[in-house]
Motif scaffolding. Structure first.
Motif, PDB file in Angstrom:
ATOM      1  N   ALA A 128      -5.184   8.259   8.644  1.00  0.00           N
ATOM      2  CA  ALA A 128      -4.392   8.947   9.667  1.00  0.00           C
ATOM      3  C   ALA A 128      -3.784   7.937  10.648  1.00  0.00           C
ATOM      4  O   ALA A 128      -2.615   8.048  11.018  1.00  0.00           O
ATOM      5  CB  ALA A 128      -5.262   9.961  10.407  1.00  0.00           C
ATOM      6  N   ALA A 129      -4.578   6.954  11.041  1.00  0.00           N
ATOM      7  CA  ALA A 129      -4.062   5.915  11.938  1.00  0.00           C
ATOM      8  C   ALA A 129      -3.008   5.064  11.238  1.00  0.00           C
ATOM      9  O   ALA A 129      -2.022   4.643  11.857  1.00  0.00           O
ATOM     10  CB  ALA A 129      -5.206   5.040  12.438  1.00  0.00           C
ATOM     11  N   PHE A 130      -3.199   4.815   9.952  1.00  0.00           N
ATOM     12  CA  PHE A 130      -2.203   4.067   9.194  1.00  0.00           C
ATOM     13  C   PHE A 130      -0.880   4.832   9.151  1.00  0.00           C
ATOM     14  O   PHE A 130       0.199   4.224   9.259  1.00  0.00           O
ATOM     15  CB  PHE A 130      -2.696   3.806   7.777  1.00  0.00           C
ATOM     16  N   GLN A 131      -0.941   6.134   8.981  1.00  0.00           N
ATOM     17  CA  GLN A 131       0.281   6.925   8.979  1.00  0.00           C
ATOM     18  C   GLN A 131       1.027   6.784  10.294  1.00  0.00           C
ATOM     19  O   GLN A 131       2.258   6.669  10.307  1.00  0.00           O
ATOM     20  CB  GLN A 131      -0.043   8.397   8.717  1.00  0.00           C
ATOM     21  N   ARG A 132       0.304   6.797  11.416  1.00  0.00           N
ATOM     22  CA  ARG A 132       0.953   6.628  12.721  1.00  0.00           C
ATOM     23  C   ARG A 132       1.553   5.231  12.844  1.00  0.00           C
ATOM     24  O   ARG A 132       2.674   5.070  13.350  1.00  0.00           O
ATOM     25  CB  ARG A 132      -0.057   6.893  13.845  1.00  0.00           C
ATOM     26  N   ILE A 142      -8.197  -1.871   2.450  1.00  0.00           N
ATOM     27  CA  ILE A 142      -8.738  -2.723   3.510  1.00  0.00           C
ATOM     28  C   ILE A 142      -9.722  -3.726   2.921  1.00  0.00           C
ATOM     29  O   ILE A 142      -9.773  -4.888   3.343  1.00  0.00           O
ATOM     30  CB  ILE A 142      -9.411  -1.867   4.608  1.00  0.00           C
ATOM     31  N   ARG A 143     -10.492  -3.299   1.923  1.00  0.00           N
ATOM     32  CA  ARG A 143     -11.362  -4.254   1.237  1.00  0.00           C
ATOM     33  C   ARG A 143     -10.529  -5.355   0.590  1.00  0.00           C
ATOM     34  O   ARG A 143     -10.915  -6.532   0.582  1.00  0.00           O
ATOM     35  CB  ARG A 143     -12.213  -3.540   0.186  1.00  0.00           C
ATOM     36  N   TRP A 144      -9.398  -4.973   0.057  1.00  0.00           N
ATOM     37  CA  TRP A 144      -8.450  -5.949  -0.504  1.00  0.00           C
ATOM     38  C   TRP A 144      -7.942  -6.872   0.606  1.00  0.00           C
ATOM     39  O   TRP A 144      -7.935  -8.096   0.453  1.00  0.00           O
ATOM     40  CB  TRP A 144      -7.327  -5.168  -1.180  1.00  0.00           C
ATOM     41  N   TYR A 145      -7.551  -6.307   1.740  1.00  0.00           N
ATOM     42  CA  TYR A 145      -6.973  -7.095   2.830  1.00  0.00           C
ATOM     43  C   TYR A 145      -7.990  -8.085   3.407  1.00  0.00           C
ATOM     44  O   TYR A 145      -7.627  -9.192   3.809  1.00  0.00           O
ATOM     45  CB  TYR A 145      -6.469  -6.158   3.932  1.00  0.00           C
ATOM     46  N   GLU A 160      -8.214  11.355  -1.696  1.00  0.00           N
ATOM     47  CA  GLU A 160      -7.804  10.189  -2.474  1.00  0.00           C
ATOM     48  C   GLU A 160      -6.955   9.231  -1.653  1.00  0.00           C
ATOM     49  O   GLU A 160      -7.059   8.007  -1.793  1.00  0.00           O
ATOM     50  CB  GLU A 160      -7.061  10.633  -3.727  1.00  0.00           C
ATOM     51  N   LYS A 161      -6.106   9.788  -0.792  1.00  0.00           N
ATOM     52  CA  LYS A 161      -5.310   8.932   0.086  1.00  0.00           C
ATOM     53  C   LYS A 161      -6.215   8.125   1.014  1.00  0.00           C
ATOM     54  O   LYS A 161      -5.991   6.932   1.237  1.00  0.00           O
ATOM     55  CB  LYS A 161      -4.333   9.776   0.900  1.00  0.00           C
ATOM     56  N   GLU A 162      -7.224   8.780   1.546  1.00  0.00           N
ATOM     57  CA  GLU A 162      -8.171   8.074   2.416  1.00  0.00           C
ATOM     58  C   GLU A 162      -8.943   7.025   1.613  1.00  0.00           C
ATOM     59  O   GLU A 162      -9.145   5.896   2.086  1.00  0.00           O
ATOM     60  CB  GLU A 162      -9.141   9.075   3.045  1.00  0.00           C
ATOM     61  N   GLN A 163      -9.366   7.378   0.408  1.00  0.00           N
ATOM     62  CA  GLN A 163     -10.094   6.442  -0.435  1.00  0.00           C
ATOM     63  C   GLN A 163      -9.236   5.221  -0.752  1.00  0.00           C
ATOM     64  O   GLN A 163      -9.705   4.078  -0.664  1.00  0.00           O
ATOM     65  CB  GLN A 163     -10.508   7.119  -1.739  1.00  0.00           C
ATOM     66  N   LEU A 164      -7.981   5.461  -1.123  1.00  0.00           N
ATOM     67  CA  LEU A 164      -7.084   4.356  -1.446  1.00  0.00           C
ATOM     68  C   LEU A 164      -6.875   3.457  -0.232  1.00  0.00           C
ATOM     69  O   LEU A 164      -6.856   2.227  -0.359  1.00  0.00           O
ATOM     70  CB  LEU A 164      -5.748   4.900  -1.939  1.00  0.00           C
ATOM     71  N   TYR A 165      -6.746   4.064   0.950  1.00  0.00           N
ATOM     72  CA  TYR A 165      -6.550   3.244   2.143  1.00  0.00           C
ATOM     73  C   TYR A 165      -7.776   2.364   2.401  1.00  0.00           C
ATOM     74  O   TYR A 165      -7.642   1.163   2.681  1.00  0.00           O
ATOM     75  CB  TYR A 165      -6.259   4.116   3.363  1.00  0.00           C
ATOM     76  N   ARG A 166      -8.958   2.954   2.311  1.00  0.00           N
ATOM     77  CA  ARG A 166     -10.170   2.167   2.580  1.00  0.00           C
ATOM     78  C   ARG A 166     -10.343   1.054   1.547  1.00  0.00           C
ATOM     79  O   ARG A 166     -10.797  -0.049   1.876  1.00  0.00           O
ATOM     80  CB  ARG A 166     -11.391   3.098   2.614  1.00  0.00           C
ATOM     81  N   LEU A 207       0.820  -1.202   0.000  1.00  0.00           N
ATOM     82  CA  LEU A 207       0.000   0.000   0.000  1.00  0.00           C
ATOM     83  C   LEU A 207       0.859   1.259   0.000  1.00  0.00           C
ATOM     84  O   LEU A 207       0.618   2.189  -0.775  1.00  0.00           O
ATOM     85  CB  LEU A 207      -0.922  -0.013   1.225  1.00  0.00           C
ATOM     86  N   ALA A 208       1.870   1.300   0.866  1.00  0.00           N
ATOM     87  CA  ALA A 208       2.693   2.501   0.991  1.00  0.00           C
ATOM     88  C   ALA A 208       3.389   2.838  -0.317  1.00  0.00           C
ATOM     89  O   ALA A 208       3.530   4.016  -0.674  1.00  0.00           O
ATOM     90  CB  ALA A 208       3.719   2.303   2.102  1.00  0.00           C
ATOM     91  N   MET A 209       3.816   1.815  -1.063  1.00  0.00           N
ATOM     92  CA  MET A 209       4.503   2.094  -2.304  1.00  0.00           C
ATOM     93  C   MET A 209       3.570   2.690  -3.355  1.00  0.00           C
ATOM     94  O   MET A 209       4.018   3.373  -4.267  1.00  0.00           O
ATOM     95  CB  MET A 209       5.160   0.827  -2.841  1.00  0.00           C
ATOM     96  N   GLN A 210       2.262   2.466  -3.234  1.00  0.00           N
ATOM     97  CA  GLN A 210       1.333   3.108  -4.160  1.00  0.00           C
ATOM     98  C   GLN A 210       1.297   4.616  -3.918  1.00  0.00           C
ATOM     99  O   GLN A 210       1.242   5.408  -4.867  1.00  0.00           O
ATOM    100  CB  GLN A 210      -0.058   2.507  -4.005  1.00  0.00           C
ATOM    101  N   TYR A 211       1.346   5.019  -2.645  1.00  0.00           N
ATOM    102  CA  TYR A 211       1.413   6.447  -2.336  1.00  0.00           C
ATOM    103  C   TYR A 211       2.710   7.046  -2.870  1.00  0.00           C
ATOM    104  O   TYR A 211       2.710   8.143  -3.445  1.00  0.00           O
ATOM    105  CB  TYR A 211       1.323   6.661  -0.826  1.00  0.00           C
ATOM    106  N   VAL A 212       3.812   6.331  -2.678  1.00  0.00           N
ATOM    107  CA  VAL A 212       5.110   6.838  -3.119  1.00  0.00           C
ATOM    108  C   VAL A 212       5.168   6.906  -4.646  1.00  0.00           C
ATOM    109  O   VAL A 212       5.663   7.883  -5.217  1.00  0.00           O
ATOM    110  CB  VAL A 212       6.244   5.956  -2.567  1.00  0.00           C
TER     111      VAL A 212
END
Length: 233
Positions: free
Chosen positions: A69-73, A51-54, A42-48, A24-29
């Motif tokens: 935001a929690a994922f970033q932490r 999770i559907r993928w996971y 979009e970052k929030e959308q991609l994260y959610r 996931l992180a590499m998609q942001y990068v």
């Protein structure tokens, strides 16, 4: 058992989610460097969506951060406090540990013998450059200002070349075939999104990210994550 004598299993939730998190992180990068930086929405959308993928793995969700935001932490804590240089990393292509076989059986071995080494070298150089500085420091890897400038020039060349590619071919072949089978042509909307972004608008169908290779190759696997002083549950 890891190098600290702690028992673990790759299918336990903590290391399993870490492996997912690197994808996931590499998609942001990749979006930041090679495409258009994603908006907060979009970052929030991609994260959610990730999770559907996971969920499809059937793993416990107890370690999964509830939002971006929690994922970033979670990511910051793991990179700065838990990531370690392990034997698995030292055996990887990131350290030039032996020849790498062709990534696909249809690639002729003589051809791979000529071009495989330089291609793998480029990929591993990109891997180091796209890591967070804190991760490189934890792993004992150096990255000079000169290398960063070379990376930025390479990124600029890729972005320029990518603009010349037809939107239909900005999708992976598997995705393109699936859309054609479903008689859907998402590249028409993708082209519209590209025009909208260039005018300062926002995407209508979410972030479109092209990564030429497996993003997991850019990140040490779950064996590089230091285990807390307790057993996995």
């Amino acid at each position: 058992m890891d190098e600290q004598g702690e028992r673990y299993h790759a299918l336990h939730p903590e290391p399993y989610f870490w492996a997912h998190a690197t994808f996931l992180a590499m998609q942001y990068v990749a979006a930041e460097y090679f495409a258009e930086p994603l908006t907060d929405a979009e970052k929030e959308q991609l994260y959610r969506e990730s999770i559907r993928w996971y969920v499809q793995y059937g793993m416990s969700l107890r370690v999964v951060p509830p939002d971006y935001a929690a994922f970033q932490r979670y990511w910051e804590h793991t990179v700065t406090s838990l990531l370690v240089d392990s034997a698995a990393i030292r055996r990887s292509a990131l350290h030039g540990a032996g020849p790498v076989p062709p990534p696909a059986p249809w690639i002729p071995r003589p051809l791979w013998a000529l071009f495989g080494g330089p291609l793998v070298g480029l990929e591993m150089w990109l891997a180091r450059g796209l890591l967070p500085a804190a991760a490189r420091q934890r792993l004992g890897w150096t990255w000079s200002a000169r290398e960063e400038r070379r990376l930025r020039r390479f990124v600029g060349a890729v972005r320029t070349a990518f603009r010349l590619v037809s939107p239909a071919y900005r999708l992976a072949p598997t995705a393109r075939r699936a859309f054609r089978t479903a008689r859907v042509r998402p590249w028409l909307r993708l082209a519209a999104d590209i025009r909208s972004r260039r005018r300062g608008g926002s995407a209508t169908i979410g972030p479109w990210i092209c990564c030429p290779c497996c993003p997991g190759l850019f990140w040490p696997c779950c064996s590089s994550r230091r285990r807390p002083a307790r057993r996995w549950r």
